[in-house]
Design an enzyme around this catalytic site. Structure first.
Site, PDB file in Angstrom:
ATOM      1  N   LYS A 129       0.861  -1.186   0.000  1.00  0.00           N
ATOM      2  CA  LYS A 129       0.000   0.000   0.000  1.00  0.00           C
ATOM      3  C   LYS A 129       0.892   1.228   0.000  1.00  0.00           C
ATOM      4  CE  LYS A 129      -4.469   0.937   0.046  1.00  0.00           C
ATOM      5  NZ  LYS A 129      -5.509   0.194  -0.695  1.00  0.00           N
ATOM      6  N   GLY A 168      -5.210   2.678  -7.756  1.00  0.00           N
ATOM      7  CA  GLY A 168      -5.901   3.807  -7.162  1.00  0.00           C
ATOM      8  C   GLY A 168      -6.441   3.478  -5.769  1.00  0.00           C
ATOM      9  N   ASP A 169      -6.901   4.508  -5.096  1.00  0.00           N
ATOM     10  CA  ASP A 169      -7.526   4.370  -3.779  1.00  0.00           C
ATOM     11  C   ASP A 169      -8.228   5.699  -3.523  1.00  0.00           C
ATOM     12  OD1 ASP A 169      -7.511   2.399  -1.335  1.00  0.00           O
ATOM     13  OD2 ASP A 169      -7.167   4.358  -0.432  1.00  0.00           O
ATOM     14  N   THR A 212     -15.055  -2.725  -7.220  1.00  0.00           N
ATOM     15  CA  THR A 212     -15.179  -2.855  -5.768  1.00  0.00           C
ATOM     16  C   THR A 212     -16.639  -2.793  -5.342  1.00  0.00           C
ATOM     17  OG1 THR A 212     -13.038  -1.744  -5.553  1.00  0.00           O
ATOM     18  CG2 THR A 212     -14.340  -2.017  -3.556  1.00  0.00           C
ATOM     19  N   SER A 381      -7.994  -5.506 -10.551  1.00  0.00           N
ATOM     20  CA  SER A 381      -6.648  -5.006 -10.839  1.00  0.00           C
ATOM     21  C   SER A 381      -5.739  -6.153 -11.247  1.00  0.00           C
ATOM     22  CB  SER A 381      -6.074  -4.293  -9.609  1.00  0.00           C
ATOM     23  OG  SER A 381      -6.646  -3.014  -9.447  1.00  0.00           O
TER      24      SER A 381
END
Length: 450
Positions: A129, A168-169, A212, A381
């Site tokens: 992360k 991404g996040d 998601t 992903s």
């Protein structure tokens, strides 16, 4: 908590001593280790091989300065992070979060969770992360570009398609990924699948945007069907957040027959008894980058309430927390239970506090933990990585079908592990164990030097 297993207690005490004040990280470690007690009791090799000692320590933690120039010509300085937590089953994989709350504790908690989440997908991806305390809100495209280019100038030294593949996040969408990819390509002179969440014109995957949100609904549907012979059909649904995950969870929950009546952002929440008009939400959030309260200006009868936590007072059958960590506490859980909730699944990372989870499990509420329920994003992903490696592009329907299969399998692997270790129906325990076993086995085979 007091661990029953002496080895786990010793490891956790060491983690606390080494990471003082890192509350998010310590919370994540405690929850996982608690779940692993029956595994460690059953097989002493996890202790003799030091598996737990090693799995709680990142292989690599990188912190760096990000200097960039704003539109007024002023130099700004942010912190950048990348936590490469575990590569036992594949290259590090995990998002880049751009938000003022980003710090070492948050990045380590997210990276630790990612180990088990990625393992659960069945795809060859390790856990990692990263991100920065940069806030893209209110910044011009030029400012975001200059930040992303500076950020990637340093990050590019540590990543690669077979080493570490960021995504991404929160705060990192298609715009940010595009700027980062462009800078990586410029620096390395290679076109490679080093980032996921890319635009469709340069290697991105169809269905990644929706993944998601769709995934949490696929997981919830399977959980309800197998555990209580229930479904979304005719159910009232409350979803926190109004970003990417919440938007596409709303879309899929509606397609499956549910009625989503509330969404939120960091300021407050909207309630629409007739069901959320998703086209309006997309216009506000995806096109205008506005606030959710604007929904009430455009939809007659909708209500806006200040304070995002109040969203859990709305009676519902299904609750999907999709905003941020620790947004749903014990009091909110008690209110949801009192109002008749039958299923809760986490679309965000660790959005429910330990007290909330305990209340749900004690009340017999079906509960899907984040590392299982929200794995759809990283799963897709992984599918994007496969397409990049093969220089192929799959249709939306192909990717969506693979995503659904992965989420259904995650539920069953988690549920089966909960049964095997005498915690039937406790998917927190089941998901942690199922995710851990694959990684731990790989670590044992690769030796202590790994």
């Amino acid at each position: 908590m007091a661990f029953k297993n002496e080895y786990l207690a010793k490891v956790y005490d060491k983690v606390c001593a080494r990471n003082p004040g890192e509350t998010e990280f310590l919370q994540a470690v405690e929850e996982v280790l608690e779940s692993l007690e029956p595994v460690v009791e059953k097989d002493k090799s996890y202790e003799t091989n030091g598996i737990i000692d090693r799995i709680v320590e990142p292989e690599r933690f990188i912190q760096f300065r990000v200097s960039w120039v704003d539109d007024n010509g002023n130099v700004q300085v942010n912190r950048g992070f990348r936590c490469q937590f575990n590569s036992a089953i594949g290259p590090y994989k995990g998002g880049l979060r751009l938000h003022p709350s980003v710090c070492a504790s948050v990045i380590k908690f997210l990276g630790f969770e990612q180990i088990f989440k990625n393992s659960l997908t069945g795809l060859p991806m390790g856990g990692g992360k990263g991100g920065s305390d940069f806030d893209p809100k209110g910044k011009s495209d030029g400012e975001v570009m200059r930040f992303c280019q500076s950020f990637m100038t340093e990050l590019s030294k540590h990543i690669g398609a077979d080493t570490d593949v960021p995504a991404g996040d929160i705060g990192t969408g298609a715009r940010e990924i595009g700027y980062m990819f462009g800078q990586y390509k410029r620096l390395r002179n290679e076109f490679t699948g080093v980032l996921t969440g890319k635009g469709l014109s340069y290697g991105g995957s169809l269905a990644r945007t929706e993944a998601t949100g769709y995934g949490v609904c696929y997981f919830t549907e399977e959980m309800m069907k197998c555990m209580k012979n229930e479904s979304f059909e005719g159910k009232t649904v409350v979803i926190s957040g109004s970003g990417n995950v919440a938007i596409y969870a709303t879309q899929k929950a509606t397609e499956l027959g549910g009625k989503v009546v509330a969404l939120s952002d960091s300021n407050g929440y909207v309630y629409d008894k007739n069901g959320i008009n998703l086209d309006v939400v997309k216009q506000i959030k995806e096109v205008e980058r506005g606030r959710i309260k604007e929904y009430c200006d455009r939809v007659e009868g909708a209500e806006y309430h200040e304070g995002c936590s109040g969203i859990w007072t709305i009676p519902c059958d299904i609750a999907l927390p999709c905003a941020t960590q620790n947004e749903l506490d014990g009091d909110a859980a008690a209110t949801l239970i009192k109002n008749g909730v039958i299923a809760v699944a986490e679309g965000a990372n660790m959005p429910s506090t330990p007290e909330a989870i305990e209340k749900f499990l004690e009340a017999g509420v079906m509960f899907g933990p984040a590392k299982a329920a929200n794995a759809g994003g990283v799963a897709t992903s992984g599918l994007e990585m496969s397409q990049n490696s093969e220089r192929l592009s799959w249709t939306f329907e192909e990717v969506d079908a693979k995503l659904k299969d992965i989420m259904v399998n995650i539920f069953h692997n988690s549920y089966n592990a909960s049964k095997e270790y005498d915690h039937e129906g406790n998917l927190v325990v089941g998901a942690n164990i199922a995710g851990f076993l694959k990684v731990a086995d790989a670590m044992k085979w690769q030796g202590v030097s790994y």
